[in-house]
Scaffold this motif. Sequence first.
Motif, PDB file in Angstrom:
ATOM      1  N   UNK A 120       0.832  -1.210   0.000  1.00  0.00           N
ATOM      2  CA  UNK A 120       0.000   0.000   0.000  1.00  0.00           C
ATOM      3  C   UNK A 120       0.862   1.254   0.000  1.00  0.00           C
ATOM      4  N   UNK A 121       1.951   1.241   0.761  1.00  0.00           N
ATOM      5  CA  UNK A 121       2.858   2.388   0.780  1.00  0.00           C
ATOM      6  C   UNK A 121       3.471   2.617  -0.602  1.00  0.00           C
ATOM      7  N   UNK A 122       3.876   1.520  -1.260  1.00  0.00           N
ATOM      8  CA  UNK A 122       4.465   1.639  -2.582  1.00  0.00           C
ATOM      9  C   UNK A 122       3.448   2.149  -3.598  1.00  0.00           C
ATOM     10  N   UNK A 123       2.206   1.647  -3.522  1.00  0.00           N
ATOM     11  CA  UNK A 123       1.166   2.114  -4.443  1.00  0.00           C
ATOM     12  C   UNK A 123       0.870   3.595  -4.228  1.00  0.00           C
ATOM     13  N   UNK A 124       0.824   4.002  -2.974  1.00  0.00           N
ATOM     14  CA  UNK A 124       0.573   5.416  -2.679  1.00  0.00           C
ATOM     15  C   UNK A 124       1.674   6.292  -3.254  1.00  0.00           C
ATOM     16  N   UNK A 125       2.912   5.837  -3.146  1.00  0.00           N
ATOM     17  CA  UNK A 125       4.035   6.590  -3.708  1.00  0.00           C
ATOM     18  C   UNK A 125       3.889   6.711  -5.225  1.00  0.00           C
ATOM     19  N   UNK A 152      12.044   7.574  -3.039  1.00  0.00           N
ATOM     20  CA  UNK A 152      11.272   6.897  -1.983  1.00  0.00           C
ATOM     21  C   UNK A 152      10.785   5.534  -2.472  1.00  0.00           C
ATOM     22  N   UNK A 153      10.296   5.466  -3.706  1.00  0.00           N
ATOM     23  CA  UNK A 153       9.824   4.183  -4.215  1.00  0.00           C
ATOM     24  C   UNK A 153      10.961   3.161  -4.253  1.00  0.00           C
ATOM     25  N   UNK A 154      12.125   3.595  -4.704  1.00  0.00           N
ATOM     26  CA  UNK A 154      13.255   2.672  -4.778  1.00  0.00           C
ATOM     27  C   UNK A 154      13.683   2.215  -3.376  1.00  0.00           C
ATOM     28  N   UNK A 155      13.593   3.112  -2.383  1.00  0.00           N
ATOM     29  CA  UNK A 155      13.911   2.707  -1.009  1.00  0.00           C
ATOM     30  C   UNK A 155      12.890   1.693  -0.493  1.00  0.00           C
ATOM     31  N   UNK A 156      11.619   1.938  -0.785  1.00  0.00           N
ATOM     32  CA  UNK A 156      10.577   1.007  -0.352  1.00  0.00           C
ATOM     33  C   UNK A 156      10.798  -0.373  -0.962  1.00  0.00           C
ATOM     34  N   UNK A 157      11.154  -0.395  -2.232  1.00  0.00           N
ATOM     35  CA  UNK A 157      11.398  -1.670  -2.894  1.00  0.00           C
ATOM     36  C   UNK A 157      12.595  -2.380  -2.268  1.00  0.00           C
ATOM     37  N   UNK A 158      13.653  -1.626  -1.978  1.00  0.00           N
ATOM     38  CA  UNK A 158      14.858  -2.225  -1.394  1.00  0.00           C
ATOM     39  C   UNK A 158      14.573  -2.848  -0.032  1.00  0.00           C
ATOM     40  N   UNK A 191      14.542  17.946 -22.754  1.00  0.00           N
ATOM     41  CA  UNK A 191      14.568  17.065 -23.909  1.00  0.00           C
ATOM     42  C   UNK A 191      13.224  16.348 -23.970  1.00  0.00           C
ATOM     43  N   UNK A 192      12.332  16.822 -24.871  1.00  0.00           N
ATOM     44  CA  UNK A 192      10.960  16.318 -24.898  1.00  0.00           C
ATOM     45  C   UNK A 192      10.889  14.813 -25.126  1.00  0.00           C
ATOM     46  N   UNK A 193      11.591  14.252 -26.137  1.00  0.00           N
ATOM     47  CA  UNK A 193      11.513  12.794 -26.319  1.00  0.00           C
ATOM     48  C   UNK A 193      12.038  12.037 -25.105  1.00  0.00           C
ATOM     49  N   UNK A 194      13.144  12.527 -24.530  1.00  0.00           N
ATOM     50  CA  UNK A 194      13.705  11.834 -23.369  1.00  0.00           C
ATOM     51  C   UNK A 194      12.789  11.950 -22.168  1.00  0.00           C
ATOM     52  N   UNK A 195      12.061  13.064 -22.075  1.00  0.00           N
ATOM     53  CA  UNK A 195      11.143  13.235 -20.948  1.00  0.00           C
ATOM     54  C   UNK A 195      10.088  12.140 -20.940  1.00  0.00           C
ATOM     55  N   UNK A 196       9.736  11.633 -22.114  1.00  0.00           N
ATOM     56  CA  UNK A 196       8.754  10.551 -22.183  1.00  0.00           C
ATOM     57  C   UNK A 196       9.246   9.319 -21.429  1.00  0.00           C
ATOM     58  N   UNK A 197      10.553   9.228 -21.237  1.00  0.00           N
ATOM     59  CA  UNK A 197      11.098   8.091 -20.504  1.00  0.00           C
ATOM     60  C   UNK A 197      10.629   8.076 -19.056  1.00  0.00           C
ATOM     61  N   UNK A 198      10.254   9.247 -18.526  1.00  0.00           N
ATOM     62  CA  UNK A 198       9.707   9.286 -17.168  1.00  0.00           C
ATOM     63  C   UNK A 198       8.409   8.478 -17.103  1.00  0.00           C
ATOM     64  N   UNK A 199       7.615   8.611 -18.154  1.00  0.00           N
ATOM     65  CA  UNK A 199       6.360   7.866 -18.201  1.00  0.00           C
ATOM     66  C   UNK A 199       6.648   6.373 -18.340  1.00  0.00           C
ATOM     67  N   UNK A 200       7.642   6.026 -19.173  1.00  0.00           N
ATOM     68  CA  UNK A 200       8.037   4.628 -19.335  1.00  0.00           C
ATOM     69  C   UNK A 200       8.532   4.069 -18.006  1.00  0.00           C
ATOM     70  N   UNK A 201       9.361   4.845 -17.316  1.00  0.00           N
ATOM     71  CA  UNK A 201       9.897   4.403 -16.027  1.00  0.00           C
ATOM     72  C   UNK A 201       8.772   4.180 -15.022  1.00  0.00           C
ATOM     73  N   UNK A 202       7.790   5.064 -15.024  1.00  0.00           N
ATOM     74  CA  UNK A 202       6.661   4.904 -14.102  1.00  0.00           C
ATOM     75  C   UNK A 202       5.860   3.647 -14.445  1.00  0.00           C
ATOM     76  N   UNK A 203       5.699   3.365 -15.725  1.00  0.00           N
ATOM     77  CA  UNK A 203       5.017   2.128 -16.124  1.00  0.00           C
ATOM     78  C   UNK A 203       5.790   0.914 -15.609  1.00  0.00           C
ATOM     79  N   UNK A 204       7.111   0.967 -15.703  1.00  0.00           N
ATOM     80  CA  UNK A 204       7.929  -0.130 -15.192  1.00  0.00           C
ATOM     81  C   UNK A 204       7.780  -0.279 -13.681  1.00  0.00           C
ATOM     82  N   UNK A 205       7.692   0.855 -12.965  1.00  0.00           N
ATOM     83  CA  UNK A 205       7.437   0.798 -11.524  1.00  0.00           C
ATOM     84  C   UNK A 205       6.174  -0.019 -11.237  1.00  0.00           C
ATOM     85  N   UNK A 206       5.111   0.297 -11.960  1.00  0.00           N
ATOM     86  CA  UNK A 206       3.843  -0.384 -11.760  1.00  0.00           C
ATOM     87  C   UNK A 206       3.971  -1.883 -12.065  1.00  0.00           C
TER      88      UNK A 206
END
Length: 256
Positions: A120-125, A152-158, A191-206
């Motif tokens: 739940x903590x990880x999902x909230x993050x 914080x998410x990476x710490x929770x996962x660790x 960098x607009x194309x590279x910024x899209x990687x934030x969305x990709x990274x968040x998808x990977x988190x999920x």
Amino acid sequence: MSAVPVRSRQVLMPSDEGGSQAVKAQQRLRELILAGQLASGARIAELALVDLLGVSRTPIRAALMRLEQEGLLQALPGGGYAVRTFSEREVGDAIELRGTLEGLAARLAAERGVSRVSLAQARDCLDQIDRVLQDPSLSDEMFSEYVQLNARFHRLLADMPGSEVLSREIERAASLPFASPSGFVGVQVNNAPARDMLVVAQHQHRQVLDAIERREAGRAEALMREHSRIARHNMQLAVRDPQATAMPGVQLIRQT
């Protein structure tokens, strides 16, 4: 080897116990190094740092030793320290090490199971990160919030496997120069194309969190290791993009 000419603007630090002063000196010196105010390769003058930071030589020496342990400084044969430079391979290896350890943490978490509270903590993050990413401009304030939440998410996962040994080693790997989960996120702001990687990274988190909850150990590990490769990609963008030179520490990385 000549001493580094340190800028004359004095930064006063509050008086404190020696250990606390050493930590504060370490933090300030790290900022100076990453900002390029201490040139790489030249001997660091302790007395100049005493004047700059407003503390005695004892905490300065302790801070220099700690920064050598972090890898930002190298000890010189004749005594003293100099700011290091890094090859792309060295930085890439540090990122790969963190990704490998985080992959292990994800696998063990899936194998051992994770409490509902931790999930739940990880999902909230991650929900908070989603809200940050809704701002298409990614302002400085939003960017700063993303970095904090990502860390914080990476710490929770660790912490999910319940292994102090693994948590400690992940923290140690993430403290290597440029190896933190958000070490090169800044390149995505301009960098607009590279910024899209934030969305990709968040998808990977999920996806990683989903694999852990479903007890899919192999999938969780593979996803987390793949996740670290985004940081390597961003590092390559940073060292080749002239607009990214304002990012902390990029000038210390040598192109290969």
